[in-house]
Structure formats: structure tokens, C-alpha cells
Design a protein around this motif. Structure first.
Motif, mmCIF file in Angstrom:
data_model
loop_
_atom_site.group_PDB
_atom_site.id
_atom_site.type_symbol
_atom_site.label_atom_id
_atom_site.label_comp_id
_atom_site.label_asym_id
_atom_site.label_seq_id
_atom_site.Cartn_x
_atom_site.Cartn_y
_atom_site.Cartn_z
ATOM 1 N N ALA A 20 0.746 -1.371 -0.008
ATOM 2 C CA ALA A 20 0.018 0.028 -0.161
ATOM 3 C C ALA A 20 0.924 1.116 0.125
ATOM 4 O O ALA A 20 0.438 2.178 -0.678
ATOM 5 N N THR A 24 1.119 3.965 -3.115
ATOM 6 C CA THR A 24 0.928 5.431 -3.089
ATOM 7 C C THR A 24 1.704 6.162 -3.411
ATOM 8 O O THR A 24 1.410 7.342 -3.881
ATOM 9 N N TYR A 25 3.065 6.000 -3.044
ATOM 10 C CA TYR A 25 4.099 6.981 -3.331
ATOM 11 C C TYR A 25 5.578 6.612 -3.642
ATOM 12 O O TYR A 25 6.175 7.506 -4.199
ATOM 13 N N CYS A 143 -3.395 2.783 2.256
ATOM 14 C CA CYS A 143 -3.298 3.805 1.122
ATOM 15 C C CYS A 143 -3.766 5.081 1.525
ATOM 16 O O CYS A 143 -3.051 5.970 1.330
ATOM 17 N N PHE A 144 -4.951 5.164 2.315
ATOM 18 C CA PHE A 144 -5.247 6.619 2.752
ATOM 19 C C PHE A 144 -4.324 7.053 3.950
ATOM 20 O O PHE A 144 -4.113 8.150 3.610
ATOM 21 N N THR A 146 -1.244 6.602 4.358
ATOM 22 C CA THR A 146 0.090 6.822 3.626
ATOM 23 C C THR A 146 0.038 8.265 2.967
ATOM 24 O O THR A 146 0.859 9.244 3.100
ATOM 25 N N GLY A 147 -1.209 8.484 2.198
ATOM 26 C CA GLY A 147 -1.311 9.912 1.648
ATOM 27 C C GLY A 147 -1.365 10.984 2.560
ATOM 28 O O GLY A 147 -0.805 12.097 2.338
ATOM 29 N N GLY A 242 -9.699 7.870 -7.644
ATOM 30 C CA GLY A 242 -9.611 7.155 -6.348
ATOM 31 C C GLY A 242 -10.932 6.390 -5.679
ATOM 32 O O GLY A 242 -10.635 5.229 -5.407
#
Length: 387
Positions: A20, A24-25, A143-144, A146-147, A242
């Protein structure tokens, strides 16, 4: 002390956290370090190639160990230790080496964990599907997280977030119970590349639906790689894109939570056949650039097109193979999934550059091929409670 079900669920809830953080990044982090697009592709591809080459070997070694937990701990432990070096890696070659050392060992033991947990679930009386569903929940949550964390703490947080995720996965692996049945008589499989026992188990009528499942999995990797680009070109906003991606994952998780009822009602090959039909409809729909409302329905279709194929194959293989070759058999399926993913995504990318969304017709054709393989298998040997 945690029950076997709780320990396995905890492992799956944490095992996809590094993936995840990566999704994400990672590309942004690499780009900020001067890594080119071609080099980013290689950094992502090399661990996949390693899994393709060494997955079956890793499975065979895991089957020879006194317990599958040992292999899972080694793979996740090496990954956790290697992740600590990522912050010190400078330049393409150093990052490529560290990233491969971090992702390859964990990737090689992923099919081992599936094989071991399937056997454990059968003995302990819990649903592997429900346990695996928490992996999707963990993935989406991370994922959420990390953002938001990178937005709050800055780009440098990526390295320690990834290392923390790897450490949590290793910690969960250490908490797993004994996975192999200690009272069951054991024999070491014989043979070179594949054991004789695996070759005998994967007779044509068994092999065909497994290949079909791997093809359907590869088609979904096309969506992972290109869906955001396709939808952006169609004018959808980033929040809408998303939300669509999250919706597909949520539908997948809901189906996994309900898997015990589904799996006992339908034979595995019938479920794989349902997945192929759903895939045909989804990929054909993508060629028409449908509006957002239709895309929502199509993303809900991931509950069938992905989950039925993936879990259907895992259960089908588990029923058709002996415990002595469990990890090898699931690793063979993992190798097929990696191989078809590489071929299908690479081929789709080349075609997409020429004809755009009409390239999804290639996925339709492949899904039809998968459907035909399952139907041939059913004609060779009809359904029974195991599929």
C-alpha cells in the motif's frame, strides 16, 4: 496467546501494508531522486522477474521445512532488514538492489503463506476467505493513511513508513501458530524443477482452470496499471478515480468476507467460470468509455471477476494437492500469475499506445480463452464437491 484464526487474520491484515505504501508514493519518491521513467519501470519489474524465476523453488524449500512458518519468517524478516537500507540508497543501482532485496523475499513466501493458511483454516474450522479479506481492508486503510501522513510529514516519511510496514509484517509472521499438521505423516517430494507429485497432481483437467485463473489475474493487473490513466483521459477527476479504485477493492473484500457461503454453494471451477464471464463484460465495457454511473457498476463487478478467479483457484489447488506439496503447488500458481501479468501488461501497453481503450478487446479475448479452458476441464471431468 492468540487463537490460530486471530493470528492468521492479524498476519493478513498487516502483510499488504508495504504494498500500500509502495502503490501510493513509490513512483513519486523515485522521481524526486532523479530516477527516470524507464528506470522506475525496471525497479518495479525486477522483483517480479525474480518471483517468476524462483517462486517454485521457494515453495519446494518451504515444503521441506519442518513448518511453513519458518519460510514465512525468513522471507518477511529479510525484507524488513533490507527496508532499513532504503534511506541510505543513492542512485539507480543502489535503489534497485535494495528494493529487490526488500520485495523479492517477501514475494516468494506469499504463496507459501496462502498454502499454509488454507491448510490451517481447514483444520481449525475458519474461513480463509474471511481471513484474506482483512488483507484488502489493511491495504486500503494504509493507502489512505500514507497519503495523509506524507502530506503532513513530507516526502521523507515514505522511507520510514515503508520500513515500519515491513517490520509490522515480520512481527505478525512471528506470531503465527504452527501451520503444518504435526501428526500427519510426511514424505519429501522428489524431482528436479517440479516434484513428481506436483506433475501428477496438475493433470490437464486440473491445470487448465489454474491457467485460466492466472490469465484472469493478469487482466486485472492491466487495470492496476492503466485504469487511472484511461479514466483521466476520459475527463474524470482524481477524487472520482480514487473512489472507483477503492470501490473495486471494497467489493473484492465484501466477497471475501462472504466466501465461506459462496465456496460451499458452488464448485471452484464454476466460480472461475463466473469470473471469466464477469471479466468479459467488464473489459468489453471499458472499450466504450462509459459514464461514471456505469463505471461504478463495472467496478462492483470486481467482486466476481477478481475474487472468484483468485480464491477459486487457491481452493481448487488446495483440494487437488497433498499437504506435502502445498507450498510448491500454490507457488506454481503464483509463478503463472506473475508470468501472465508481465506478458499481458507489457502487450497491452504497446497496443494501448496505438489504439487507446480499444486495447481492452485483447483482455476480452483472453477472458474468452480462460472461459473455454474451464469448460474444457469440466468436459474432461465433471464437477464434484472439490470443483
Amino acid at each position: 496467546m492468540a487463537t490460530p484464526e486471530l493470528a492468521a487474520t492479524r498476519y493478513y491484515a498487516l502483510t499488504f501494508l508495504p504494498a500500500a505504501v509502495t502503490v501510493t508514493y513509490l513512483p513519486i519518491w523515485l522521481n524526486e531522486r532523479g530516477i527516470t521513467d524507464a528506470q522506475i519501470g525496471l525497479i518495479n519489474t525486477l522483483p517480479m522477474l525474480g518471483m517468476l524465476l524462483f517462486s517454485v523453488l521457494a515453495g519446494r524449500l518451504a515444503d521441506r521445512a519442518s513448518d511453513w512458518k519458518q519460510a514465512i519468517m525468513i522471507g518477511t524478516g529479510v525484507a524488513a532488514a533490507s527496508s532499513l537500507l532504503l534511506g541510505f540508497a543513492e542512485g539507480f543501482w543502489a535503489i534497485l538492489l535494495v528494493w529487490t532485496m526488500t520485495n523479492l523475499p517477501a514475494g516468494l513466501v506469499s504463496p507459501v503463506a496462502d498454502a499454509a493458511t488454507l491448510r490451517l483454516a481447514a483444520r481449525a474450522g475458519f474461513s480463509f476467505g474471511t481471513t484474506r479479506a482483512w488483507g484488502t481492508v489493511g491495504f486500503l486503510s494504509m493507502c489512505f493513511a500514507t497519503g495523509y501522513l506524507i502530506l503532513w510529514l513530507g516526502a521523507g516519511a515514505f522511507v520510514w513508513l515503508f520500513a515500519t510496514a515491513c517490520a509490522l509484517r515480520f512481527w505478525a509472521a512471528t506470531g503465527l501458530p504452527r501451520l503444518r499438521d504435526a501428526e500427519r505423516p510426511r514424505t519429501n517430494p522428489t524431482g528436479r524443477l517440479l516434484s513428481r507429485e506436483a506433475i501428477e497432481a496438475f493433470r490437464p483437467w486440473v491445470l487448465l482452470p489454474v491457467i485460466a485463473g492466472a490469465i484472469l489475474f493478469g487482466n486485472h493487473m492491466v487495470m492496476n496499471a492503466f485504469s487511472s490513466l484511461v479514466w483521466k483521459q476520459q475527463g474524470l477527476s482524481e477524487p472520482a478515480i480514487g473512489a472507483l479504485i477503492a470501490l473495486g477493492a471494497a467489493a473484492e473484500a465484501v466477497t471475501m468476507f462472504a466466501w465461506k457461503r459462496i465456496n460451499t454453494r458452488f464448485p471452484a471451477r464454476v466460480l472461475i467460470m463466473f469470473a471469466a464471464v464477469a471479466s468479459i463484460l467488464r473489459w468489453a465495457g471499458m472499450t466504450f468509455s462509459p459514464p461514471l454511473g456505469v463505471l461504478v457498476v463495472m467496478q462492483l463487478g470486481q467482486a466476481l471477476s477478481f475474487t472468484f478467479a483468485y480464491l477459486g483457484c487457491l481452493y481448487f489447488i488446495n483440494k487437488r494437492t497433498d499437504e506435502n506439496i502445498s507450498a510448491e503447488a500454490q507457488s506454481l500458481f503464483g509463478m503463472m500469475m506473475q508470468g501472465f501479468s508481465i506478458l499481458i501488461v507489457a502487450g497491452f501497453g504497446a497496443v494501448f499506445g496505438i489504439i487507446g481503450v480499444q486495447a481492452f478487446w485483447a483482455c476480452v479475448v483472453l477472458s474468452l480463452l480462460a472461459l473455454a479452458m474451464v469448460q474444457i476441464s469440466l468436459r474432461m471431468r465433471g464437477t464434484d464437491p472439490a470443483g
